[in-house]
Design an enzyme around this catalytic site. Sequence first.
Site, PDB file in Angstrom:
ATOM      1  N   LYS A  54      74.273  33.854  37.500  1.00  0.00           N
ATOM      2  CA  LYS A  54      73.011  34.031  37.145  1.00  0.00           C
ATOM      3  C   LYS A  54      72.945  35.388  35.789  1.00  0.00           C
ATOM      4  CE  LYS A  54      70.623  32.884  41.300  1.00  0.00           C
ATOM      5  NZ  LYS A  54      69.886  33.220  42.734  1.00  0.00           N
ATOM      6  N   GLN A  98      68.437  38.364  46.253  1.00  0.00           N
ATOM      7  CA  GLN A  98      69.585  37.369  46.656  1.00  0.00           C
ATOM      8  C   GLN A  98      69.339  37.072  48.222  1.00  0.00           C
ATOM      9  OE1 GLN A  98      71.005  35.078  44.348  1.00  0.00           O
ATOM     10  NE2 GLN A  98      71.500  33.949  46.215  1.00  0.00           N
ATOM     11  N   ASP A 121      61.683  34.282  41.172  1.00  0.00           N
ATOM     12  CA  ASP A 121      62.159  33.097  41.978  1.00  0.00           C
ATOM     13  C   ASP A 121      60.903  32.156  42.284  1.00  0.00           C
ATOM     14  OD1 ASP A 121      64.682  32.821  42.328  1.00  0.00           O
ATOM     15  OD2 ASP A 121      65.028  34.315  43.831  1.00  0.00           O
TER      16      ASP A 121
END
Length: 296
Positions: A54, A98, A121
Amino acid sequence: MKAKLIDGKSIAELIKKEIATEVASMIDQGLEAPHLAAILVGNDPASETYVAAKERACRRVGMTATTYRMPVRTSEKELLSTIEFLNNDPDIDGFIVQLPLPAHIDTNNVIEHIAPEKDVDGFHPRNIGRMLLGLPAYLPATPAGIMELLERSDIEVQGTHCVIIGRSNIVGTPLSILLSRKTENANATVTLCHSHTTNLAELTRQADILIVAIGQPEFLKADMIKPNAVIIDVGIHRIPDAKSEKGYRITGDAAFKEVAAKASAITPVPGGVGPMTIASLLKNTLLAAQHKVYKP
Ligand code: NAD
């Protein structure tokens, strides 16, 4: 092989080029480059790989990326205070935590503490709720990436029967909503299958578009699909393989060879859904920096 390959890698590259152009134009206007942060708790190797990918992708499109690394023994309170810091840091446009988190941390509580306008997200209940109602929202990256993959591969979704195997909060459940929404290239009839589905193969054989996201290597076999179905394989697994130079091979949730011989189109693993997930995250970060979802 009969099926056409749905080339997520090339489509994601195209999206990243479009994003890079927008980022360059923001910088030309004297604005700051969009800034994405990631919080990584512990040292799970798969999570390390995802966060590094990412970060690389951000830099390639001209965005700024910062990773906050926290040890595995980090308490929930310490994690929440880092989240609070990022929520209030005007330099950060969006951030992700994460997953998975260590077992002693309550993931849902952590997600609820992320400011919805920085939740790129798309996991915060507010973004999920807005998605459900068709309001502007950050869409969860993998389902949004799959929708874009279908659209850019000219696969007609409207009026089809889509069957999804797997109802996780990050893939199957939000995808079922996006596919069935009353919007362009959606309007599908959706069946959501899970571990308590009793007649799975009977249902999957009815699918025009079959999405498999269960996390079991090569679970989907050719006798579970209808001839000429479109197969979207979300799974990603590293399987030990003495014949391969690296000592392993990457496979998905579908038995690729036999399924590809019967389907009309299929996503490869790697190079299918994975790159689209990262492209969607960058897209959300751009939207955050441009205040396109939540007005300041
Ligand atoms: P998960 O483990 O959270 O959920 C799995 C789902 O599958 C559950 O809803 C469960 O009910 C269902 N399931 C399990 N066994 C089943 C069975 N025999 N029959 C029917 N349903 C069954 O999984 P997830 O987080 O959605 O991930 C699924 C896979 O996708 C994993 O391999 C993961 O690594 C991968 N993944 C890939 C990406 C990407 O960007 N490519 C993103 C997210 C997840």
